[in-house]
Motif scaffolding. Structure first.
Motif, short mmCIF file in Angstrom:
data_model
loop_
_atom_site.label_atom_id
_atom_site.label_comp_id
_atom_site.label_asym_id
_atom_site.label_seq_id
_atom_site.Cartn_x
_atom_site.Cartn_y
_atom_site.Cartn_z
N ALA A 132 27.04 23.00 38.18
CA ALA A 132 26.02 21.97 38.00
C ALA A 132 24.74 22.56 37.40
CB ALA A 132 25.73 21.28 39.33
N ASN B 132 24.49 25.08 35.48
CA ASN B 132 24.76 25.41 34.07
C ASN B 132 25.17 24.19 33.24
OD1 ASN B 132 24.26 28.23 33.90
ND2 ASN B 132 26.14 28.62 35.04
N SER B 133 25.17 23.02 33.85
CA SER B 133 25.54 21.76 33.16
C SER B 133 26.91 21.87 32.49
CB SER B 133 24.47 21.36 32.13
OG SER B 133 23.25 21.13 32.76
N SER B 134 27.87 22.43 33.19
CA SER B 134 29.22 22.59 32.66
C SER B 134 30.11 21.46 33.16
CB SER B 134 29.80 23.94 33.10
OG SER B 134 31.12 24.07 32.64
N ARG B 135 30.34 20.47 32.30
CA ARG B 135 31.10 19.27 32.68
C ARG B 135 32.49 19.61 33.19
NH1 ARG B 135 32.34 16.32 28.36
NH2 ARG B 135 32.89 14.55 29.65
N ARG C 253 26.25 18.11 43.09
CA ARG C 253 26.36 17.54 41.74
C ARG C 253 25.03 16.92 41.30
NH1 ARG C 253 31.89 15.78 40.09
NH2 ARG C 253 30.90 13.83 39.41
N ASN D 191 31.75 28.77 33.01
CA ASN D 191 30.81 27.74 32.57
C ASN D 191 30.45 27.87 31.10
OD1 ASN D 191 28.74 27.57 35.63
ND2 ASN D 191 30.87 27.11 35.29
N THR E 230 31.44 25.32 27.98
CA THR E 230 30.42 24.73 27.11
C THR E 230 30.72 25.02 25.63
OG1 THR E 230 28.77 24.92 28.85
CG2 THR E 230 27.95 24.67 26.61
N TRP F 217 31.63 14.39 35.28
CA TRP F 217 30.21 14.49 35.62
C TRP F 217 29.41 14.71 34.36
CZ3 TRP F 217 26.98 18.69 34.73
CH2 TRP F 217 25.80 18.77 35.46
N SER F 218 28.19 14.23 34.38
CA SER F 218 27.22 14.62 33.36
C SER F 218 25.85 14.68 34.03
CB SER F 218 27.21 13.65 32.18
OG SER F 218 26.79 12.37 32.60
N ARG F 219 25.04 15.55 33.51
CA ARG F 219 23.70 15.71 34.09
C ARG F 219 22.93 14.42 33.87
NH1 ARG F 219 21.36 19.17 36.83
NH2 ARG F 219 22.43 20.97 36.05
N SER F 220 22.35 13.92 34.95
CA SER F 220 21.58 12.65 34.88
C SER F 220 20.23 12.87 34.29
CB SER F 220 21.44 12.06 36.27
OG SER F 220 22.70 11.85 36.85
#
Length: 183
Positions: A73, A75-78, A102, A161, A165, A180-183
């Motif tokens: 999360a 590292n924003s790794s979907r 998350r 991660n 990416t 998931w995606s960063r909000s």
């Protein structure tokens, strides 16, 4: 952007095949991220060696998944968030704690929260922890060897991660419910 292949044992470079076989034995399948990593024998062999050490270390598997999900999360790794959400739930982490991580929050359990907080600090501060960061972790009941072992888990996580990416492997059907995606 050029796409990266998701190798099978048969299509992978020769020097990547043993690593893929090891991961297939561990998971029952070859995760798509490993298939993508196999393009580089150096990368996949590095991950598998570290993977064995991390999962054979002193942390329980649920604790390892806390670190891996936190790092994914951060590292924003979907791909990695979906994968480690599923594994964390399999290891008995509550839905509330998985959802918290998350969303960038801490788990409810004090010890898991200290572990997640340390993992996030390592990623966000690129290893430049403060004494307070370390003391909070140690005060939660962990020791100095645990603190150093978290570095190995973060290293394994970072490999996965960053690869996810860069290569953007498809998320497996079994993990799509955890997309998931960063909000």
């Amino acid at each position: 952007m050029k796409s990266f292949p998701v190798h099978t044992i048969e299509s992978a470079p020769e020097h990547s095949r043993a690593s893929l076989e090891t991961l297939q034995s561990a998971f029952g399948v070859i995760p798509n991220i490993a298939g993508a990593m196999a393009t580089s024998p150096v990368l996949i062999e590095s991950l598998v060696g570290l993977f064995g050490k991390v999962h054979g270390g002193s942390f329980a598997e649920d604790q390892i998944q806390i670190v891996l999900l936190t790092d994914a999360a951060a590292n924003s790794s979907r791909w990695a968030v979906a994968f480690h959400s599923a594994l964390a739930l399999q290891e008995g982490i509550t839905i509330a704690d998985v959802d918290a991580i998350r969303a960038g929050r801490l788990p409810n359990d004090q010890k898991l929260a200290a572990l997640s907080l340390l993992a996030r600090a390592m990623i966000e501060k690129r290893g430049h922890l403060t004494q307070q960061d370390m003391d909070q972790f140690l005060d939660a009941g962990f020791n100095k060897a645990h603190l150093l072992e978290v570095i190995a888990i973060v290293a394994a996580s970072t490999i996965t991660n960053y690869t996810a990416t860069i290569t953007n492997p498809p998320i497996e059907e079994a993990f799509k419910q955890h997309m998931w995606s960063r909000s």
